[in-house]
Design a protein around this motif. Structure first.
Motif, short mmCIF file in Angstrom:
data_model
loop_
_atom_site.label_atom_id
_atom_site.label_comp_id
_atom_site.label_asym_id
_atom_site.label_seq_id
_atom_site.Cartn_x
_atom_site.Cartn_y
_atom_site.Cartn_z
N LYS A 1 26.43 -57.84 20.91
CA LYS A 1 25.08 -58.11 21.41
C LYS A 1 24.45 -56.79 21.85
CE LYS A 1 23.16 -61.76 24.27
NZ LYS A 1 23.49 -63.02 24.91
N ILE A 2 23.11 -56.74 21.77
CA ILE A 2 22.39 -55.49 22.05
C ILE A 2 21.67 -55.54 23.39
CG2 ILE A 2 20.46 -54.02 21.29
CD1 ILE A 2 22.81 -53.76 19.38
N PHE A 3 21.77 -54.44 24.14
CA PHE A 3 20.92 -54.22 25.32
C PHE A 3 20.01 -53.04 24.97
CE2 PHE A 3 19.73 -52.14 29.24
CZ PHE A 3 19.33 -53.20 30.03
N TYR A 4 18.70 -53.24 25.05
CA TYR A 4 17.77 -52.17 24.64
C TYR A 4 17.42 -51.23 25.79
CZ TYR A 4 17.12 -54.32 20.11
OH TYR A 4 17.34 -54.81 18.84
N THR A 5 17.13 -49.97 25.44
CA THR A 5 16.75 -48.95 26.43
C THR A 5 15.60 -48.12 25.84
OG1 THR A 5 18.16 -47.15 25.61
CG2 THR A 5 19.20 -48.79 27.07
N THR A 6 15.25 -47.04 26.53
CA THR A 6 14.19 -46.18 25.99
C THR A 6 14.64 -44.74 25.76
OG1 THR A 6 13.39 -45.71 28.20
CG2 THR A 6 12.35 -47.54 27.08
N SER A 7 15.96 -44.47 25.90
CA SER A 7 16.45 -43.10 25.65
C SER A 7 17.97 -43.11 25.55
CB SER A 7 16.04 -42.17 26.80
OG SER A 7 16.77 -42.51 27.96
N GLY A 8 18.52 -41.97 25.15
CA GLY A 8 19.97 -41.84 25.06
C GLY A 8 20.60 -41.90 26.44
N ALA A 9 20.01 -41.21 27.40
CA ALA A 9 20.58 -41.20 28.76
C ALA A 9 20.60 -42.62 29.32
CB ALA A 9 19.75 -40.29 29.66
N GLU A 10 19.54 -43.38 29.09
CA GLU A 10 19.51 -44.76 29.60
C GLU A 10 20.55 -45.63 28.89
OE1 GLU A 10 15.61 -46.29 29.20
OE2 GLU A 10 14.92 -45.41 31.06
N ALA B 1 20.65 -36.76 30.85
CA ALA B 1 20.22 -36.02 32.04
C ALA B 1 20.05 -36.88 33.29
CB ALA B 1 18.93 -35.28 31.74
N THR B 2 20.19 -38.21 33.18
CA THR B 2 20.12 -39.03 34.39
C THR B 2 21.45 -38.92 35.13
OG1 THR B 2 20.82 -40.90 33.04
CG2 THR B 2 18.45 -40.69 33.45
N LEU B 3 21.49 -39.30 36.40
CA LEU B 3 22.67 -38.97 37.20
C LEU B 3 23.99 -39.52 36.65
CD1 LEU B 3 21.61 -38.98 40.95
CD2 LEU B 3 22.18 -37.07 39.47
N GLY B 4 23.98 -40.78 36.22
CA GLY B 4 25.22 -41.36 35.69
C GLY B 4 25.64 -40.67 34.41
N ALA B 5 24.69 -40.49 33.50
CA ALA B 5 24.98 -39.84 32.22
C ALA B 5 25.36 -38.37 32.44
CB ALA B 5 23.78 -39.94 31.29
N LEU B 6 24.70 -37.76 33.40
CA LEU B 6 24.98 -36.34 33.70
C LEU B 6 26.38 -36.18 34.29
CD1 LEU B 6 23.51 -33.57 33.59
CD2 LEU B 6 23.05 -33.87 36.03
N SER B 7 26.80 -37.17 35.09
CA SER B 7 28.14 -37.06 35.69
C SER B 7 29.20 -37.07 34.59
CB SER B 7 28.38 -38.18 36.70
OG SER B 7 28.46 -39.41 36.03
N ALA B 8 28.94 -37.81 33.50
CA ALA B 8 29.89 -37.83 32.38
C ALA B 8 29.81 -36.55 31.55
CB ALA B 8 29.61 -39.04 31.50
N THR B 9 28.64 -35.92 31.56
CA THR B 9 28.44 -34.68 30.81
C THR B 9 29.34 -33.58 31.36
OG1 THR B 9 26.14 -35.22 30.27
CG2 THR B 9 26.70 -32.87 30.37
N GLY B 10 29.96 -32.83 30.44
CA GLY B 10 30.89 -31.79 30.90
C GLY B 10 30.37 -30.38 30.70
N ASP B 11 29.22 -30.22 30.04
CA ASP B 11 28.78 -28.85 29.74
C ASP B 11 27.99 -28.26 30.91
OD1 ASP B 11 26.10 -29.67 29.56
OD2 ASP B 11 26.01 -29.60 27.37
N TRP B 12 27.35 -27.12 30.68
CA TRP B 12 26.70 -26.37 31.77
C TRP B 12 25.57 -27.14 32.45
CZ3 TRP B 12 21.44 -25.32 31.44
CH2 TRP B 12 20.85 -25.54 30.20
N ARG B 13 25.11 -28.21 31.83
CA ARG B 13 23.99 -28.95 32.41
C ARG B 13 24.39 -29.85 33.59
NH1 ARG B 13 21.62 -30.20 26.47
NH2 ARG B 13 23.85 -30.00 26.04
N ASN B 14 25.70 -29.89 33.89
CA ASN B 14 26.17 -30.69 35.02
C ASN B 14 26.77 -29.79 36.10
OD1 ASN B 14 27.29 -32.50 36.81
ND2 ASN B 14 28.79 -33.33 35.36
N PRO B 15 25.93 -29.13 36.91
CA PRO B 15 26.48 -28.31 37.98
C PRO B 15 27.06 -29.20 39.09
CG PRO B 15 24.07 -28.18 37.93
CD PRO B 15 24.47 -29.13 36.85
N ALA B 16 28.06 -28.67 39.80
CA ALA B 16 28.86 -29.49 40.72
C ALA B 16 28.03 -30.23 41.77
CB ALA B 16 29.89 -28.60 41.41
N HIS B 17 26.91 -29.63 42.22
CA HIS B 17 26.15 -30.25 43.31
C HIS B 17 25.26 -31.41 42.84
CE1 HIS B 17 23.61 -27.13 41.55
NE2 HIS B 17 22.59 -27.89 41.87
N MET B 18 25.21 -31.65 41.55
CA MET B 18 24.26 -32.63 41.02
C MET B 18 24.79 -34.07 41.00
SD MET B 18 21.24 -31.69 39.75
CE MET B 18 20.31 -30.34 39.07
#
Ligand SMILES: Cc1ncc(COP(=O)(O)O)c(C=O)c1O
Length: 394
Positions: free
Chosen positions: A95-104, A132-149
């Motif tokens: 089943k599909i849940f729709y969103t408006t972006s990859g992060a969502e 780039a949203t907080l949940g998606a960013l927390s999973a991100t491992g590259d430079w775009r996820n600095p520790a304080h974020m």
């Protein structure tokens, strides 16, 4: 000029921008008369070029009928287009849940995984980007996820697939953190902007085995790889491994309307028959996004599109072989029309731009992901310009 809006992922004073006058298929014309061949589908979303007539037609038709979002409203085509997506994914049982972006999409997939399992930790790779949203960013491992974020304790890193004993080490990480605390893995089926690294079939099957052994869900991020980017309709089709949740965006609407989706398994769908789905958006299943997706599904089923795609994939491989002869080129990784060219030194993006190319140039690497509708002649022209730039910078 100081802009009244921000440019993403850069110091504002160093932001590199360009003024677009018009677009035509896979080329962009700038206001100073430059013609650029788009060799990365902008940010990996322009799968079908910049103004595909079929997608435009469906969006225009929708604008003339029911253009407004209505999460609970069933408008003509909403059910049929979703069924058509499920058939295309070969995932009709889900089943599909729709969103408006990859992060969502990632955000909602992780919420669902945590909700279903009542567990918190998500396992993710360091070499990854999930949004780039907080949940998606927390999973991100590259430079775009600095520790304080992002909050501590949400994500634990696993070894990269090519690391020695990667699966054994991953198993030990699960045991150390406690399987009862781990909700899911989130993994790009092939890393996109972080270098086009794919795990082997054996690695993926090993990850799935760990999921089954420890009751951990598998979330696959298909935001870049979905919709024919890597030589198959979806990245997961390379591995023969079943996901519990799949995250889609970018190519789903060809970048013409912000849109995304999460596929969930039948088991998850059944769970929410009796339990509240605590997820939602005002612009849920937006008719304009659905219309763009309808156009995309029409295009990917078109024989001419598929014939051109197989043809240009072969041309791409042959052109990349030519780049290998240049001493600046260290390694090339290619899957369908997604490719990373690792270089022995960095070549500034401006040099490619000045030659009439739009592409992603990183330190010591360029990423190529031309629109899937590119013609043989434009692809060859783009690749020979890349060759020239690299040759001039040996
Ligand atoms: C693999 C992957 N996942 C998720 C995202 C986030 O998508 P969006 O920028 O649409 O939020 C991206 C964006 O580049 C991506 O590459």
């Amino acid at each position: 000029m100081k802009l009244p809006y921000y440019i993403s992922w850069t110091k504002q004073k160093d932001a590199e921008t360009f003024e677009i006058a018009s677009v035509n298929g896979v080329t962009i014309t700038t206001t100073d008369g430059r013609h650029l061949i788009d060799m990365t589908s902008i940010s990996y979303q322009a799968h079908f070029g910049h103004n595909h007539p079929i997608i435009i037609k469906h969006i225009k038709d929708q604008l003339d009928t029911i253009p407004m979002s209505s999460p609970k409203g069933i408008y003509p085509g909403k059910i049929e287009t979703t069924q058509s997506l499920l058939r295309y994914m070969k995932k009709e049982n889900g089943k599909i849940f729709y969103t408006t972006s990859g992060a969502e999409s990632v955000e909602n997939a992780l919420k669902i995984a945590r909700d279903i399992t009542k567990k918190k930790i998500v396992l993710a790779r360091t070499n990854s980007y999930h949004g780039a949203t907080l949940g998606a960013l927390s999973a991100t491992g590259d430079w775009r996820n600095p520790a304080h974020m992002t909050p501590e304790g949400w994500v634990v890193r696993i070894p990269e697939p090519n690391e020695l004993d990667a699966l054994e080490k991953t198993r030990n990480i699960i045991l150390k953190n406690g399987p009862d605390n781990i909700a899911a893995f989130i993994l790009e089926t092939i890393t996109g902007g972080n270098g086009v690294y794919a795990g082997t079939k054996e690695w993926w099957q090993g990850i799935k085995k760990l999921c089954l052994e420890f009751n951990i869900l598998l979330v696959m991020d298909e935001v870049v790889c979905g919709f024919e980017r890597t030589g198959k309709a979806f990245g997961y089709m390379h591995y023969g491994v079943e996901a519990d949740l799949l995250c889609l965006a970018k190519g789903i609407s060809g970048g013409m309307i912000p849109f995304g989706a999460v596929w969930t398994s039948e088991k998850i769908a059944d769970h929410y028959e009796e339990n509240i789905l605590c997820c939602g958006l005002t612009n849920y299943a937006h008719p304009l996004g659905m219309a763009a997706m309808k156009g995309v599904l029409e295009i990917v089923h078109d024989k001419k599109f598929q014939d051109n795609l197989s043809h240009v994939q072969n041309i791409f491989k042959a052109e990349l072989e030519k780049l290998k002869s240049l001493s600046i080129v260290k390694e090339i990784r290619v899957h369908g029309l997604l490719c990373a060219v690792d270089l022995h030194k960095s070549v500034a993006g401006k040099k490619f731009f000045n030659k009439g190319l739009y592409l992603v140039a990183q330190t010591n690497r360029i990423i190529l992901a031309p629109p899937l509708i590119i013609s043989e002649s434009l692809l060859r022209e783009g690749m020979s310009k890349i060759y020239e730039v690299l040759e001039e910078n040996l």
